[in-house]
Design an enzyme around this catalytic site. Structure first.
Site, mmCIF file in Angstrom:
data_model
loop_
_atom_site.group_PDB
_atom_site.id
_atom_site.type_symbol
_atom_site.label_atom_id
_atom_site.label_comp_id
_atom_site.label_asym_id
_atom_site.label_seq_id
_atom_site.Cartn_x
_atom_site.Cartn_y
_atom_site.Cartn_z
ATOM 1 N N TRP A 24 0.845 -1.210 0.000
ATOM 2 C CA TRP A 24 0.000 0.000 0.000
ATOM 3 C C TRP A 24 0.871 1.248 0.000
ATOM 4 O O TRP A 24 1.890 1.301 0.680
ATOM 5 C CB TRP A 24 -0.881 -0.032 1.244
ATOM 6 C CG TRP A 24 -1.459 1.290 1.674
ATOM 7 C CD1 TRP A 24 -0.813 2.305 2.320
ATOM 8 C CD2 TRP A 24 -2.810 1.735 1.503
ATOM 9 N NE1 TRP A 24 -1.671 3.353 2.561
ATOM 10 C CE2 TRP A 24 -2.903 3.033 2.073
ATOM 11 C CE3 TRP A 24 -3.947 1.166 0.935
ATOM 12 C CZ2 TRP A 24 -4.091 3.754 2.089
ATOM 13 C CZ3 TRP A 24 -5.133 1.884 0.955
ATOM 14 C CH2 TRP A 24 -5.202 3.161 1.517
ATOM 15 N N ASN A 37 0.376 5.750 0.268
ATOM 16 C CA ASN A 37 -0.484 6.932 0.273
ATOM 17 C C ASN A 37 0.370 8.192 0.155
ATOM 18 O O ASN A 37 1.056 8.351 -0.863
ATOM 19 C CB ASN A 37 -1.480 6.943 1.442
ATOM 20 C CG ASN A 37 -0.924 6.740 2.820
ATOM 21 O OD1 ASN A 37 -0.596 5.616 3.193
ATOM 22 N ND2 ASN A 37 -0.848 7.800 3.619
ATOM 23 N N ASP A 38 0.404 9.079 1.126
ATOM 24 C CA ASP A 38 0.938 10.421 0.945
ATOM 25 C C ASP A 38 2.367 10.454 0.384
ATOM 26 O O ASP A 38 3.227 9.654 0.767
ATOM 27 C CB ASP A 38 0.966 11.159 2.281
ATOM 28 C CG ASP A 38 -0.402 11.251 2.930
ATOM 29 O OD1 ASP A 38 -1.387 10.798 2.326
ATOM 30 O OD2 ASP A 38 -0.475 11.763 4.056
ATOM 31 N N GLN A 55 4.365 7.430 2.077
ATOM 32 C CA GLN A 55 3.761 6.608 3.106
ATOM 33 C C GLN A 55 3.475 5.220 2.547
ATOM 34 O O GLN A 55 2.939 5.081 1.438
ATOM 35 C CB GLN A 55 2.469 7.252 3.594
ATOM 36 C CG GLN A 55 2.672 8.553 4.355
ATOM 37 C CD GLN A 55 3.195 8.300 5.750
ATOM 38 O OE1 GLN A 55 2.427 8.095 6.687
ATOM 39 N NE2 GLN A 55 4.505 8.295 5.920
ATOM 40 N N SER A 115 3.474 11.295 7.597
ATOM 41 C CA SER A 115 3.868 12.155 6.479
ATOM 42 C C SER A 115 4.774 13.298 6.907
ATOM 43 O O SER A 115 4.685 13.805 8.030
ATOM 44 C CB SER A 115 2.618 12.743 5.815
ATOM 45 O OG SER A 115 1.729 11.722 5.455
ATOM 46 N N ARG A 136 0.486 17.046 12.705
ATOM 47 C CA ARG A 136 1.226 16.135 11.836
ATOM 48 C C ARG A 136 1.638 16.871 10.558
ATOM 49 O O ARG A 136 1.268 18.009 10.320
ATOM 50 C CB ARG A 136 0.407 14.894 11.494
ATOM 51 C CG ARG A 136 -0.962 15.135 10.905
ATOM 52 C CD ARG A 136 -1.678 13.816 10.643
ATOM 53 N NE ARG A 136 -3.070 14.001 10.264
ATOM 54 C CZ ARG A 136 -4.089 14.028 11.111
ATOM 55 N NH1 ARG A 136 -3.859 13.891 12.410
ATOM 56 N NH2 ARG A 136 -5.323 14.211 10.686
ATOM 57 N N ASP A 137 2.420 16.173 9.744
ATOM 58 C CA ASP A 137 2.755 16.572 8.374
ATOM 59 C C ASP A 137 3.665 17.801 8.303
ATOM 60 O O ASP A 137 3.336 18.807 7.657
ATOM 61 C CB ASP A 137 1.481 16.835 7.558
ATOM 62 C CG ASP A 137 0.440 15.739 7.702
ATOM 63 O OD1 ASP A 137 0.858 14.574 7.860
ATOM 64 O OD2 ASP A 137 -0.757 16.039 7.659
ATOM 65 N N GLU A 165 -4.584 19.150 6.895
ATOM 66 C CA GLU A 165 -3.539 18.147 6.645
ATOM 67 C C GLU A 165 -2.552 18.519 5.537
ATOM 68 O O GLU A 165 -2.842 19.302 4.634
ATOM 69 C CB GLU A 165 -4.154 16.787 6.287
ATOM 70 C CG GLU A 165 -4.848 16.106 7.437
ATOM 71 C CD GLU A 165 -5.075 14.642 7.142
ATOM 72 O OE1 GLU A 165 -4.927 13.856 8.076
ATOM 73 O OE2 GLU A 165 -5.407 14.271 6.002
#
Length: 658
Positions: free
Chosen positions: A64, A66-67, A83, A125, A184-185, A234
């Protein structure tokens, strides 16, 4: 015809967890591995032909994603982190995956960059920078430090001193910034005006917004200000852009995970804007797991371009889930009196074009339009079209039907409505009576660009719901339209049979003899005699090293100073039959060193070649096991060798003598 199956079963809980940080949402049991396994490389071998697998949209070899995390350029290589759950097809146990490219389009999977159990924190992230001036003081060797930032409810710092391949935790993972609320991020940026580094971090302190911090050394951070906005959720990015190409007019663009953004100014501590509402960079469906989310811009670009990639979560295959958008170049331009970010595919897309057809100056009614592209079949391609739509033009609708089949069926339609002035329902008035449409069509991905980037729209589309399904059609409904120009480019794959071999040579590898294949542990060779796998890179004085493993048979080796067909070369091997490390060339065994070679064991061979002096080192030792002189071959290509058996070679490195 390949049959591709539409992905429709992504778990809502997993998608939300990917963005919202719901650590209680676990969709499967996984193992993060152990510190002894770092860096992990658990990927299955693939030819990238699984159902729905994009051929020029990056996806992980397996697992998998993602970001997008910390995209950056360093020393001739683009690094893309993301990610990643390498152990399953749904969100869980976040790692930082890693891929590299030398041209921004052809990507090579690399081992895991940040791994739970090895690196502290939850590894969510974040962004990264190249510390070219060593303001951090972390430099240790010839490479500039690459510093990345991650973590939730506190920013943790990791740094690399080997060019971005492996990372250590700074200060044992102690957070350098802890915003109030959930946070976060982190994304770090350079502010040229104040000559300081800035950091932007999302948090929900009092509602959605971001905190700004400043630093002189990338390690010690001071709170500067907070910008509050309900839309700002985000994965923030903060980018300086020249307005209309004028570098004396720098504006700052602050964006969030959904691609919403505002344009303003930054005085070194505070961001301000007069925009009451954000604009949309991308008009894809909002939200994590959709066709556009969590985009970030590359840092340290060599040509000052602003290039971005984002997560497309709406598709999957048998061994992978999710892909990234094709890289786009961003520009800030004045449109209707207001600054607007324009997005267009990077120029390097021309490296993927395998064939091109062009049509010009056609007045098209429905029948003529339908016949124009008759006979074209492809499933990975690019369309560039420009239509003339004068102000007095009566109502018509025109565009492209993609994945057409019998009886008028098609998988997807991209259309322009002249009365509404919309492309796919998004407002886009003509510019100087012209409407331009550019499409990137992949096996499960569609990206739409309008009027030189004023419109950017990413989608995931099932392009194989019909038998056949690789045809397309230009259509016109209503009053005829004038086609100024239409160009169709068929696009090749970015994978090209991607090798699992990790190396830094930079040349092209080719099999000279024997059977060579990709193995999860590296490049595997098999032969009843000598098998050579060579690289076009050449050298005379150098260090050359690799990990070698003999699975069966007699010998596995590294080869150097070879000619192009390995009739002349030096080779250093581990030989299980003679129980030695051997340095040889055709016609002569130069020297040996006794070693009880074990099948299945990995050995590290290193050769230092200085003129006629050839030294061979074993398993990281500082004293050569072979120190010989032979002046037969002065220079040549690098490579590897297997003799009368099966062997695997990995982590091939060439460097200066030292």
């Amino acid at each position: 015809m390949r049959r591709r199956v539409r992905y429709t079963a992504m778990a809502t809980a997993a998608v939300m967890a990917a963005a919202a940080g719901l650590t209680g949402v676990l969709v499967q049991a996984v193992s993060a591995g152990t510190p002894q396994d770092y860096p992990e490389f658990p990927y299955p071998v693939t030819n990238y032909q699984e159902d729905n697998r994009g051929q020029y949209h990056f996806s992980a070899r397996g697992g998998w994603i993602n970001d997008v995390n910390a995209p950056l350029y360093y020393n001739g290589v683009y690094h893309l982190y993301y990610q990643h759950n390498p152990h399953g097809l749904q969100w869980d146990t976040m790692h930082w995956g890693h891929a590299t490219s030398t041209d921004l389009v052809h990507w090579r999977q690399q081992p895991i960059a940040l791994e739970p159990g090895v690196h502290p924190g939850n590894l969510w992230s974040g962004g990264g920078v190249v510390d070219t001036r060593n303001v951090s003081g972390l430099k240790d060797g010839d490479q500039d430090p690459i510093i990345v930032y991650s973590g939730t409810d506190g920013v943790t710092v990791f740094y690399s001193t080997d060019g971005g391949y492996t990372f250590k935790a700074y200060d044992d993972g102690r957070p350098v910034v802890v915003p109030q609320g959930t946070s976060r991020d982190p994304k770090v940026f350079w502010d040229a005006a104040s000559r300081r580094w800035g950091m932007v971090v999302w948090s929900d302190q009092g509602g959605n917004g971001v905190n700004f911090y400043t630093s002189d050394n990338l390690l010690d951070w001071t709170f500067a200000s907070r910008y509050q906005a309900n839309w700002l959720f985000e994965c923030p990015d903060m980018v300086p852009m020249p307005l209309d190409g004028d570098r004396s007019k720098i504006r700052w663009v602050l964006s969030d995970a959904s691609g919403e953004y505002v344009v303003g100014t930054f005085d070194g501590t505070t961001f301000t804007t007069d925009q009451a509402q954000p604009r949309k960079l991308n008009h894809g469906e909002r939200g994590a797991g959709g066709p556009y989310y969590a985009g970030l811009t590359f840092m340290n670009m060599p040509d000052d371009r602003i290039v971005s990639m984002a997560w497309q979560g709406g598709n999957a295959g048998t061994i992978w889930t999710g892909n990234l958008t094709f890289p786009v170049e961003l520009r800030l331009a004045t449109v209707d009196g207001e600054p607007q970010v324009l997005a267009t595919p990077i120029a390097e897309i021309d490296r993927l074009r395998t064939s091109t057809q062009t049509w010009k100056n056609r007045l098209l009614n429905g029948k003529a339009a339908g016949a124009l592209l008759k006979g074209i079949e492809a499933d990975t391609y690019e369309i560039e079209a420009e239509f003339r739509v004068p102000k007095h033009h009566k109502h018509s609708r025109f565009g492209f039907r993609l994945g057409t089949g019998p009886d008028g069926w098609y998988d997807h339609e991209v259309s322009y409505d002249t009365a509404a002035g919309t492309l796919n329902g998004v407002p886009m008035p003509p510019v100087n009576d012209r409407v331009s449409v550019r499409l990137l069509v992949d096996r499960g991905q569609l990206e739409i660009f309008g009027n030189d980037g004023r419109l950017y729209h990413s989608q995931n589309v099932n392009f194989d719901s019909l038998p056949g399904g690789d045809s397309l059609e230009l259509f016109v409904a209503g009053e005829p339209v004038h086609l100024e120009r239409l160009t169709f480019h068929e696009l090749g794959s970015i994978w090209g049979g991607e090798s699992t071999l990790v190396d830094n040579l930079g040349g092209q590898w080719y099999a000279d003899s024997g059977r060579w294949s990709d193995d999860s542990g590296g490049k595997k060779g098999a032969s009843g005699g000598d098998a050579f796998y060579l690289n076009t890179k050449t050298g005379d004085n150098f260090s050359y090293e690799a990990d070698v493993r003999l699975e069966s048979g007699v010998a596995v080796a590294i080869t150097f100073r070879s000619d192009r067909d390995a009739t002349r070369h030096y080779t250093a091997n581990v030989d299980s039959a003679a129980k030695v490390v051997k340095l040889w060339r055709p016609g002569r065994d130069i020297a040996t060193y006794p070693l009880d070679v074990q099948l299945g064991r990995t050995y590290h061979l290193k050769v230092v070649a200085t003129g006629p002096r050839l030294r061979v080192y074993l398993d990281g030792g500082t004293t050569p096991v072979i120190d010989a002189v032979d002046d037969t071959i002065g220079s040549g290509q690098f490579g590897m060798n297997v003799f009368n058996g099966v062997g695997v070679v990995q982590n091939v490195r060439v460097g200066p003598v030292g």
